[in-house]
Design a protein around this motif. Structure first.
Motif, PDB file in Angstrom:
ATOM      1  N   SER A  71       0.836  -1.203   0.000  1.00 44.71           N
ATOM      2  CA  SER A  71       0.000   0.000   0.000  1.00 44.71           C
ATOM      3  C   SER A  71       0.871   1.254   0.000  1.00 44.71           C
ATOM      4  N   ILE A  72       1.981   1.201   0.705  1.00 46.24           N
ATOM      5  CA  ILE A  72       2.906   2.340   0.700  1.00 46.24           C
ATOM      6  C   ILE A  72       3.512   2.504  -0.695  1.00 46.24           C
ATOM      7  N   LEU A  73       3.812   1.383  -1.359  1.00 47.25           N
ATOM      8  CA  LEU A  73       4.367   1.450  -2.707  1.00 47.25           C
ATOM      9  C   LEU A  73       3.374   2.092  -3.671  1.00 47.25           C
ATOM     10  N   MET A  74       2.112   1.717  -3.571  1.00 49.65           N
ATOM     11  CA  MET A  74       1.091   2.317  -4.441  1.00 49.65           C
ATOM     12  C   MET A  74       0.977   3.821  -4.187  1.00 49.65           C
ATOM     13  N   LEU A  75       1.007   4.203  -2.929  1.00 49.70           N
ATOM     14  CA  LEU A  75       0.982   5.623  -2.592  1.00 49.70           C
ATOM     15  C   LEU A  75       2.221   6.322  -3.142  1.00 49.70           C
ATOM     16  N   GLY A  76       3.373   5.654  -3.058  1.00 46.85           N
ATOM     17  CA  GLY A  76       4.610   6.215  -3.594  1.00 46.85           C
ATOM     18  C   GLY A  76       4.559   6.419  -5.089  1.00 46.85           C
ATOM     19  N   VAL A  77       3.925   5.480  -5.806  1.00 50.01           N
ATOM     20  CA  VAL A  77       3.781   5.634  -7.257  1.00 50.01           C
ATOM     21  C   VAL A  77       2.939   6.868  -7.570  1.00 50.01           C
ATOM     22  N   LEU A  78       1.874   7.073  -6.807  1.00 50.57           N
ATOM     23  CA  LEU A  78       1.041   8.266  -7.010  1.00 50.57           C
ATOM     24  C   LEU A  78       1.831   9.543  -6.731  1.00 50.57           C
ATOM     25  N   VAL A  79       2.628   9.533  -5.681  1.00 53.32           N
ATOM     26  CA  VAL A  79       3.452  10.705  -5.354  1.00 53.32           C
ATOM     27  C   VAL A  79       4.486  10.934  -6.449  1.00 53.32           C
ATOM     28  N   LEU A  80       5.087   9.860  -6.965  1.00 53.98           N
ATOM     29  CA  LEU A  80       6.073   9.982  -8.041  1.00 53.98           C
ATOM     30  C   LEU A  80       5.434  10.581  -9.287  1.00 53.98           C
ATOM     31  N   ILE A  81       4.249  10.114  -9.643  1.00 58.24           N
ATOM     32  CA  ILE A  81       3.555  10.651 -10.813  1.00 58.24           C
ATOM     33  C   ILE A  81       3.246  12.126 -10.612  1.00 58.24           C
ATOM     34  N   LYS A 118       4.515  17.746 -11.937  1.00 61.65           N
ATOM     35  CA  LYS A 118       4.768  19.114 -11.471  1.00 61.65           C
ATOM     36  C   LYS A 118       6.132  19.607 -11.932  1.00 61.65           C
ATOM     37  N   ASN A 119       7.132  18.738 -11.883  1.00 63.21           N
ATOM     38  CA  ASN A 119       8.504  19.094 -12.243  1.00 63.21           C
ATOM     39  C   ASN A 119       8.943  18.228 -13.414  1.00 63.21           C
ATOM     40  N   SER A 120       8.325  18.403 -14.541  1.00 61.88           N
ATOM     41  CA  SER A 120       8.608  17.519 -15.675  1.00 61.88           C
ATOM     42  C   SER A 120      10.039  17.658 -16.193  1.00 61.88           C
ATOM     43  N   ASP A 121      10.678  18.803 -15.986  1.00 60.59           N
ATOM     44  CA  ASP A 121      12.030  18.982 -16.489  1.00 60.59           C
ATOM     45  C   ASP A 121      13.094  18.557 -15.481  1.00 60.59           C
ATOM     46  N   GLU A 130      11.428  11.623  -4.819  1.00 65.42           N
ATOM     47  CA  GLU A 130      11.979  12.969  -4.669  1.00 65.42           C
ATOM     48  C   GLU A 130      11.059  13.889  -3.876  1.00 65.42           C
ATOM     49  N   ASN A 131      10.196  13.329  -3.069  1.00 66.17           N
ATOM     50  CA  ASN A 131       9.275  14.121  -2.266  1.00 66.17           C
ATOM     51  C   ASN A 131       9.682  13.954  -0.800  1.00 66.17           C
ATOM     52  N   ILE A 132      10.227  15.003  -0.223  1.00 61.89           N
ATOM     53  CA  ILE A 132      10.767  14.918   1.138  1.00 61.89           C
ATOM     54  C   ILE A 132       9.701  14.546   2.147  1.00 61.89           C
ATOM     55  N   TRP A 133       8.472  15.014   1.943  1.00 60.14           N
ATOM     56  CA  TRP A 133       7.404  14.693   2.893  1.00 60.14           C
ATOM     57  C   TRP A 133       7.008  13.231   2.814  1.00 60.14           C
ATOM     58  N   PHE A 134       7.056  12.665   1.618  1.00 64.28           N
ATOM     59  CA  PHE A 134       6.768  11.233   1.488  1.00 64.28           C
ATOM     60  C   PHE A 134       7.869  10.411   2.149  1.00 64.28           C
ATOM     61  N   ILE A 135       9.111  10.824   1.985  1.00 68.96           N
ATOM     62  CA  ILE A 135      10.233  10.093   2.588  1.00 68.96           C
ATOM     63  C   ILE A 135      10.133  10.148   4.107  1.00 68.96           C
ATOM     64  N   ILE A 136       9.858  11.328   4.662  1.00 71.68           N
ATOM     65  CA  ILE A 136       9.710  11.461   6.118  1.00 71.68           C
ATOM     66  C   ILE A 136       8.526  10.640   6.608  1.00 71.68           C
ATOM     67  N   SER A 137       7.417  10.690   5.887  1.00 71.84           N
ATOM     68  CA  SER A 137       6.236   9.906   6.269  1.00 71.84           C
ATOM     69  C   SER A 137       6.537   8.413   6.224  1.00 71.84           C
ATOM     70  N   PHE A 138       7.273   7.979   5.202  1.00 72.82           N
ATOM     71  CA  PHE A 138       7.646   6.569   5.097  1.00 72.82           C
ATOM     72  C   PHE A 138       8.479   6.137   6.301  1.00 72.82           C
ATOM     73  N   VAL A 139       9.476   6.940   6.643  1.00 77.35           N
ATOM     74  CA  VAL A 139      10.354   6.586   7.772  1.00 77.35           C
ATOM     75  C   VAL A 139       9.547   6.503   9.070  1.00 77.35           C
ATOM     76  N   LEU A 140       8.670   7.468   9.298  1.00 74.02           N
ATOM     77  CA  LEU A 140       7.849   7.447  10.516  1.00 74.02           C
ATOM     78  C   LEU A 140       6.876   6.272  10.511  1.00 74.02           C
ATOM     79  N   PHE A 141       6.261   5.977   9.369  1.00 68.52           N
ATOM     80  CA  PHE A 141       5.339   4.853   9.281  1.00 68.52           C
ATOM     81  C   PHE A 141       6.080   3.540   9.510  1.00 68.52           C
TER      82      PHE A 141
END
Length: 132
Positions: free
Chosen positions: A24-34, A39-42, A118-129
């Motif tokens: 479930s975290i991986l699926m959420l991560g894919v959404l965050v990556l997309i 947002k930052n296509s370049d 590349e989303n710092i909030w997702f990385i922090i959330s992952f570590v805490l979870f």
């Protein structure tokens, strides 16, 4: 007493579904990556950062391989209805450094994909979870 029972109930649930929670975290991560990529296509991941993410995951895999490969017999195993499988407590090798080296390996294996977003909030959330 109610808090202790509630924490035990939640802990048992988390332990029971520990194999499926990372998916479930991986699926959420894919959404965050997309979302981050749109947002930052370049500025999608640079090659060096991609290699760093792969290296972090590989370190986790190496920790797991080392742990399984060098664990003495009859010191590990799943408890079954017949009772305790391990005959003695393993306190040598990597177990003398880390209490749960397989969990540590899993953490690094999943940290690589979390960093890849590349989303710092997702990385922090992952570590805490994962800590929970």
């Amino acid at each position: 007493m109610a808090l202790k029972e509630e924490l035990e109930r939640q802990g048992n649930w988390l332990f029971k579904y520990r194999s499926f929670l990372p998916l479930s975290i991986l699926m959420l991560g894919v959404l965050v990556l997309i979302q981050t990529s749109l947002k930052n296509s370049d500025s999608v991941c640079t090659k060096y950062y991609e290699v760093l993410c792969l290296l972090v995951s590989t370190i986790g895999l190496v920790i797991r391989i080392y742990t399984v490969g060098y664990t003495p017999k009859n010191t590990s195993g799943r408890n079954t209805s017949e009772g305790q499988v391990a005959e003695t407590l393993n306190t040598s090798g990597i177990y003398s450094i880390v209490r749960h080296p397989l969990y540590l390996g899993n953490f690094f294996m999943w940290l690589g994909p979390a960093m890849f977003t590349e989303n710092i909030w997702f990385i922090i959330s992952f570590v805490l979870f994962y800590w929970i």
